[in-house]
Design a protein around this motif. Structure first.
Motif, PDB file in Angstrom:
ATOM      1  N   ILE A   1       0.838  -1.203   0.000  1.00 48.92           N
ATOM      2  CA  ILE A   1       0.000   0.000   0.000  1.00 48.92           C
ATOM      3  C   ILE A   1       0.873   1.253   0.000  1.00 48.92           C
ATOM      4  CG2 ILE A   1      -1.690   1.308   1.337  1.00 48.92           C
ATOM      5  CD1 ILE A   1      -2.808  -1.389   2.334  1.00 48.92           C
ATOM      6  N   GLN A   2       1.922   1.248   0.789  1.00 47.83           N
ATOM      7  CA  GLN A   2       2.839   2.398   0.812  1.00 47.83           C
ATOM      8  C   GLN A   2       3.432   2.652  -0.572  1.00 47.83           C
ATOM      9  OE1 GLN A   2       5.327   0.929   4.072  1.00 47.83           O
ATOM     10  NE2 GLN A   2       4.696   2.686   5.330  1.00 47.83           N
ATOM     11  N   ALA A   3       3.801   1.579  -1.282  1.00 51.11           N
ATOM     12  CA  ALA A   3       4.362   1.735  -2.637  1.00 51.11           C
ATOM     13  C   ALA A   3       3.340   2.363  -3.581  1.00 51.11           C
ATOM     14  CB  ALA A   3       4.814   0.380  -3.170  1.00 51.11           C
ATOM     15  N   LEU A   4       2.085   2.008  -3.440  1.00 49.56           N
ATOM     16  CA  LEU A   4       1.038   2.572  -4.293  1.00 49.56           C
ATOM     17  C   LEU A   4       0.800   4.047  -3.983  1.00 49.56           C
ATOM     18  CD1 LEU A   4      -1.483  -0.418  -4.288  1.00 49.56           C
ATOM     19  CD2 LEU A   4      -0.197   0.442  -6.263  1.00 49.56           C
ATOM     20  N   ILE A   5       0.899   4.424  -2.723  1.00 51.40           N
ATOM     21  CA  ILE A   5       0.754   5.841  -2.363  1.00 51.40           C
ATOM     22  C   ILE A   5       1.900   6.662  -2.936  1.00 51.40           C
ATOM     23  CG2 ILE A   5       0.772   7.475  -0.428  1.00 51.40           C
ATOM     24  CD1 ILE A   5      -0.697   5.360   1.240  1.00 51.40           C
ATOM     25  N   VAL A   6       3.124   6.164  -2.771  1.00 56.77           N
ATOM     26  CA  VAL A   6       4.312   6.872  -3.264  1.00 56.77           C
ATOM     27  C   VAL A   6       4.253   7.064  -4.777  1.00 56.77           C
ATOM     28  CG1 VAL A   6       6.815   6.670  -3.585  1.00 56.77           C
ATOM     29  CG2 VAL A   6       5.801   6.173  -1.353  1.00 56.77           C
ATOM     30  N   SER A   7       3.742   6.057  -5.486  1.00 57.91           N
ATOM     31  CA  SER A   7       3.699   6.138  -6.955  1.00 57.91           C
ATOM     32  C   SER A   7       2.492   6.910  -7.470  1.00 57.91           C
ATOM     33  CB  SER A   7       3.700   4.730  -7.559  1.00 57.91           C
ATOM     34  OG  SER A   7       2.559   4.005  -7.127  1.00 57.91           O
ATOM     35  N   GLY A   8       1.640   7.391  -6.564  1.00 61.15           N
ATOM     36  CA  GLY A   8       0.510   8.208  -6.971  1.00 61.15           C
ATOM     37  C   GLY A   8      -0.719   7.431  -7.384  1.00 61.15           C
ATOM     38  N   HIS A   9      -0.754   6.132  -7.102  1.00 62.04           N
ATOM     39  CA  HIS A   9      -1.895   5.309  -7.490  1.00 62.04           C
ATOM     40  C   HIS A   9      -2.882   5.082  -6.340  1.00 62.04           C
ATOM     41  CE1 HIS A   9      -0.394   4.317 -11.478  1.00 62.04           C
ATOM     42  NE2 HIS A   9       0.798   4.119 -10.935  1.00 62.04           N
ATOM     43  N   ALA A  10      -2.528   5.560  -5.136  1.00 60.44           N
ATOM     44  CA  ALA A  10      -3.405   5.393  -3.975  1.00 60.44           C
ATOM     45  C   ALA A  10      -3.348   6.644  -3.119  1.00 60.44           C
ATOM     46  CB  ALA A  10      -2.991   4.155  -3.175  1.00 60.44           C
ATOM     47  N   TYR A  11      -4.366   6.827  -2.307  1.00 59.33           N
ATOM     48  CA  TYR A  11      -4.438   8.017  -1.455  1.00 59.33           C
ATOM     49  C   TYR A  11      -5.156   7.672  -0.152  1.00 59.33           C
ATOM     50  CZ  TYR A  11      -9.220   8.191  -3.337  1.00 59.33           C
ATOM     51  OH  TYR A  11     -10.510   7.876  -3.710  1.00 59.33           O
ATOM     52  N   GLU A  12      -4.853   8.488   0.877  1.00 55.64           N
ATOM     53  CA  GLU A  12      -5.478   8.318   2.178  1.00 55.64           C
ATOM     54  C   GLU A  12      -6.635   9.293   2.306  1.00 55.64           C
ATOM     55  OE1 GLU A  12      -4.340   8.452   6.961  1.00 55.64           O
ATOM     56  OE2 GLU A  12      -2.840   9.016   5.432  1.00 55.64           O
ATOM     57  N   ALA A  13      -7.755   8.814   2.855  1.00 60.74           N
ATOM     58  CA  ALA A  13      -8.915   9.676   3.051  1.00 60.74           C
ATOM     59  C   ALA A  13      -9.792   9.115   4.154  1.00 60.74           C
ATOM     60  CB  ALA A  13      -9.715   9.803   1.756  1.00 60.74           C
TER      61      ALA A  13
ATOM     62  N   TRP B   1      -7.063  -0.242   2.615  1.00 62.18           N
ATOM     63  CA  TRP B   1      -6.958  -0.315   4.071  1.00 62.18           C
ATOM     64  C   TRP B   1      -8.154   0.417   4.665  1.00 62.18           C
ATOM     65  CZ3 TRP B   1      -3.604  -3.100   6.952  1.00 62.18           C
ATOM     66  CH2 TRP B   1      -3.557  -2.860   8.334  1.00 62.18           C
ATOM     67  N   LYS B   2      -8.728  -0.138   5.737  1.00 64.88           N
ATOM     68  CA  LYS B   2      -9.882   0.498   6.363  1.00 64.88           C
ATOM     69  C   LYS B   2      -9.727   0.465   7.876  1.00 64.88           C
ATOM     70  CE  LYS B   2     -12.457  -3.781   5.517  1.00 64.88           C
ATOM     71  NZ  LYS B   2     -13.622  -4.359   4.801  1.00 64.88           N
ATOM     72  N   PRO B   3     -10.277   1.454   8.558  1.00 64.68           N
ATOM     73  CA  PRO B   3     -10.121   1.517  10.012  1.00 64.68           C
ATOM     74  C   PRO B   3     -10.938   0.439  10.718  1.00 64.68           C
ATOM     75  CG  PRO B   3     -11.592   3.255   9.242  1.00 64.68           C
ATOM     76  CD  PRO B   3     -11.043   2.591   8.009  1.00 64.68           C
ATOM     77  N   SER B   4     -10.445   0.023  11.882  1.00 66.72           N
ATOM     78  CA  SER B   4     -11.156  -0.960  12.704  1.00 66.72           C
ATOM     79  C   SER B   4     -11.622  -0.308  14.001  1.00 66.72           C
ATOM     80  CB  SER B   4     -10.246  -2.144  13.051  1.00 66.72           C
ATOM     81  OG  SER B   4      -9.926  -2.902  11.909  1.00 66.72           O
ATOM     82  N   THR B   5     -12.823  -0.656  14.424  1.00 63.09           N
ATOM     83  CA  THR B   5     -13.293  -0.209  15.725  1.00 63.09           C
ATOM     84  C   THR B   5     -12.629  -1.056  16.809  1.00 63.09           C
ATOM     85  OG1 THR B   5     -15.164  -1.744  15.654  1.00 63.09           O
ATOM     86  CG2 THR B   5     -15.510   0.454  14.730  1.00 63.09           C
ATOM     87  N   GLU B   6     -12.859  -0.692  18.068  1.00 65.84           N
ATOM     88  CA  GLU B   6     -12.205  -1.407  19.157  1.00 65.84           C
ATOM     89  C   GLU B   6     -12.605  -2.877  19.214  1.00 65.84           C
ATOM     90  OE1 GLU B   6     -12.787   0.488  22.887  1.00 65.84           O
ATOM     91  OE2 GLU B   6     -11.686   2.309  22.346  1.00 65.84           O
TER      92      GLU B   6
ATOM     93  N   PRO C   1       0.611   2.922   9.270  1.00 69.99           N
ATOM     94  CA  PRO C   1       0.836   4.377   9.153  1.00 69.99           C
ATOM     95  C   PRO C   1      -0.464   5.168   9.088  1.00 69.99           C
ATOM     96  CG  PRO C   1       2.260   3.160   7.644  1.00 69.99           C
ATOM     97  CD  PRO C   1       1.282   2.183   8.199  1.00 69.99           C
ATOM     98  N   TRP C   2      -1.593   4.506   8.843  1.00 68.73           N
ATOM     99  CA  TRP C   2      -2.876   5.198   8.683  1.00 68.73           C
ATOM    100  C   TRP C   2      -3.808   4.931   9.871  1.00 68.73           C
ATOM    101  CZ3 TRP C   2      -1.226   1.181   5.394  1.00 68.73           C
ATOM    102  CH2 TRP C   2      -0.279   1.600   4.459  1.00 68.73           C
ATOM    103  N   GLY C   3      -3.234   4.387  10.929  1.00 71.17           N
ATOM    104  CA  GLY C   3      -4.016   4.085  12.113  1.00 71.17           C
ATOM    105  C   GLY C   3      -4.354   2.603  12.197  1.00 71.17           C
ATOM    106  N   ARG C   4      -4.936   2.224  13.318  1.00 75.12           N
ATOM    107  CA  ARG C   4      -5.281   0.822  13.508  1.00 75.12           C
ATOM    108  C   ARG C   4      -6.401   0.437  12.536  1.00 75.12           C
ATOM    109  NH1 ARG C   4      -9.043  -2.129  16.372  1.00 75.12           N
ATOM    110  NH2 ARG C   4      -8.346  -4.178  17.119  1.00 75.12           N
ATOM    111  N   GLY C   5      -6.179  -0.663  11.829  1.00 74.22           N
ATOM    112  CA  GLY C   5      -7.171  -1.067  10.839  1.00 74.22           C
ATOM    113  C   GLY C   5      -6.893  -2.445  10.299  1.00 74.22           C
ATOM    114  N   ARG C   6      -7.481  -2.744   9.151  1.00 71.55           N
ATOM    115  CA  ARG C   6      -7.345  -4.062   8.531  1.00 71.55           C
ATOM    116  C   ARG C   6      -7.364  -3.885   7.005  1.00 71.55           C
ATOM    117  NH1 ARG C   6     -12.464  -3.002  10.125  1.00 71.55           N
ATOM    118  NH2 ARG C   6     -14.246  -3.867   8.962  1.00 71.55           N
TER     119      ARG C   6
END
Length: 474
Positions: free
Chosen positions: A129-141, A187-192, A200-205
């Protein structure tokens, strides 16, 4: 040792092609396995059996075969099953992984070389996922990471879908944080109360699609030779795999895509709402695993397979005839055919896009040769050839008497003593009617069928007489 003799239908190309591999003498294959929250049904079993046959064939022609089939062991359905029982997801996934192994073993499916689990590959998933963000093919939101589909111009090539058509078919209510309605979650966030891992984007799965690409990258490399799975995975799963894998690695993701078609039950789509979901373990209580396997192979893998009682009955009858012929020759001994090469015509049929029907036709011919052997020595030789040739299909791998007991659910002696004469009488009457109508081809075929049941017939002025010529089981 390698082979370009194998022809497979490549979904991406839309045609049969000679199998091409990255390295001579070596082939890599990845097949999408089950999401383990329940028992396997015959729809899950079909690809397992199909790609087991392909793996067996590849090992005939390649010195090195690396076959991986994964387990998806983190998923919302798994989470729901674990929450319902008040246990951790490992309790659910370990239970159904064990059940899956048991069911496939009963169907004669060999274990793949690798069985990666998603939860064991979180670091590789994060790295991809980090490689996809660096190459401009993915983004965090909004705590999510998404693949930006418009960044990959070849999207839709596998499923033959145009981007504008996919956009038109997108749901009206698209998550507001998506740049494009087609963007999919990496990647998506997980509740408790949900399973989750630090990132790097918080606790998730992870999202579903990225998991396979990460496991492929770790175990098989940037480019694989064969990727398999059910037809229902072409879009969006495999389409998304291609996009993220290609963009992350800057290389061809897979050379050949192989997909099997659906399983229906008595002409109806299999679904919980229809109440016709056929679990493998339920079927195993009614029939031998080998009989079920033969049904799953009875229709070409790219065509829909309709499961019904007639097919299962035919499968039992075929195996009964084959094993009965072997039992007459081998007795109680466990025959050793390991040094005998499979028949060339069987291999040639399987190399032609797994043409199992042609391979089965040849096995019938080999059985006929065994039954017509003129000496005990020739019979032993024919039996070894017959067994070894059934090996690439995963058939006839058991001692004959054991297999017959499993087919009949009873001892051989009991099966023989209780065998009814009704079927024989019916065949004799059908043959008499065919002779009366001068349909001699049909009459000859019926005579041959009776002979395969070890029935000798004699035409007399007073009618046709029959008798059991020797030991046989029906």
């Amino acid at each position: 040792m390698g082979s370009d003799r194998i022809q497979l239908y490549n979904t991406l190309a839309g045609r049969k092609e000679p199998l091409s591999t990255e390295l001579p003498g070596r082939v890599t294959m990845y097949v999408c396995g089950p999401t383990v929250y329940s028992f396997a049904h015959i729809g899950n079993a079909r690809p397992a059996v199909i790609f087991d046959v392909l793996a067996r064939l590849l090992r005939q022609d390649y010195a090195c075969v690396l076959y991986a089939r994964n387990f998806t062991d983190v998923d919302d359905k798994i989470n729901a099953a674990a929450a319902a029982e008040g246990v951790g997801i490992d309790t659910i996934t370990n239970r159904y992984i064990q059940a899956y192994h048991e069911d496939l073993a009963a169907l004669g499916v060999e274990s793949p070389d690798l069985e990666p689990r998603v939860t064991e590959h979180i670091p590789e998933i994060v790295k991809l996922i980090q490689a996809l963000i660096v190459s401009g093919h993915a983004y965090e939101a909004a705590g999510h990471v998404l693949f930006h589909v418009p960044s990959y111009s070849a999207y839709g090539a596998l499923s033959k879908r145009k981007t504008e058509d996919m956009l038109a078919g997108a749901r009206v209510e698209v998550a507001p944080y998506k740049r494009s309605p087609l963007d999919f979650v990496l990647w998506k966030p997980s509740t408790e109360d949900q399973p989750g891992w630090a990132s790097p984007w918080g606790r998730g799965r992870p999202g579903w699609h990225v998991e396979c690409s990460a496991m492929i990258g770790k175990h098989l490399g940037k480019t694989i030779d064969i990727h398999g799975g059910g037809q229902d995975l072409i879009f969006p799963h495999h389409e998304n795999e291609i996009a993220q894998g290609t963009c992350a690695n800057g290389a061809l993701y897979c050379r050949t895509w192989v997909h099997n078609s659906f399983v229906t039950v008595d002409g109806q789509k299999m679904s919980k709402s229809q109440g016709n979901v056929m679990l493998v373990r339920d079927l195993l209580a009614e029939a031998s695993g080998e009989a079920i396997r033969l049904v799953l192979l009875s229709t070409h893998y790219r065509n829909p397979l309709d499961w019904n009682d007639r097919r299962l009955s035919q499968s039992r009858a075929t195996l009964n005839r084959w094993y009965t012929s072997l039992a007459r020759t081998e007795g109680e001994a466990h025959a050793d055919w390991s040094e005998t090469e499979p028949d060339g015509e069987v291999l040639e049929a399987l190399r032609d896009d797994l043409n199992v029907s042609r391979a089965l036709k040849r096995l019938h011919e080999l059985c006929h040769l065994l039954e017509r052997a003129e000496s005990a020595e020739h019979a032993q030789e024919a039996a070894r050839a017959f067994r070894s040739s059934a090996g690439p299909l995963g058939l006839l791998q058991k001692p004959a008497h054991q297999a017959l007991r499993e087919l009949h659910g009873e001892s051989i002696e009991s099966a023989e003593n209780e065998r009814s004469s009704e079927r024989i009488e019916a065949l004799v009457r059908q043959r008499q009617e065919a002779r009366r109508q001068a349909d001699f081809a049909r009459a000859d075929a019926l005579r041959e069928e009776l002979e395969l049941l070890d029935i000798a017939i004699e035409d007399t002025p007073d009618g046709t007489r029959w008798k059991r010529a020797g030991r046989s089981i029906f």
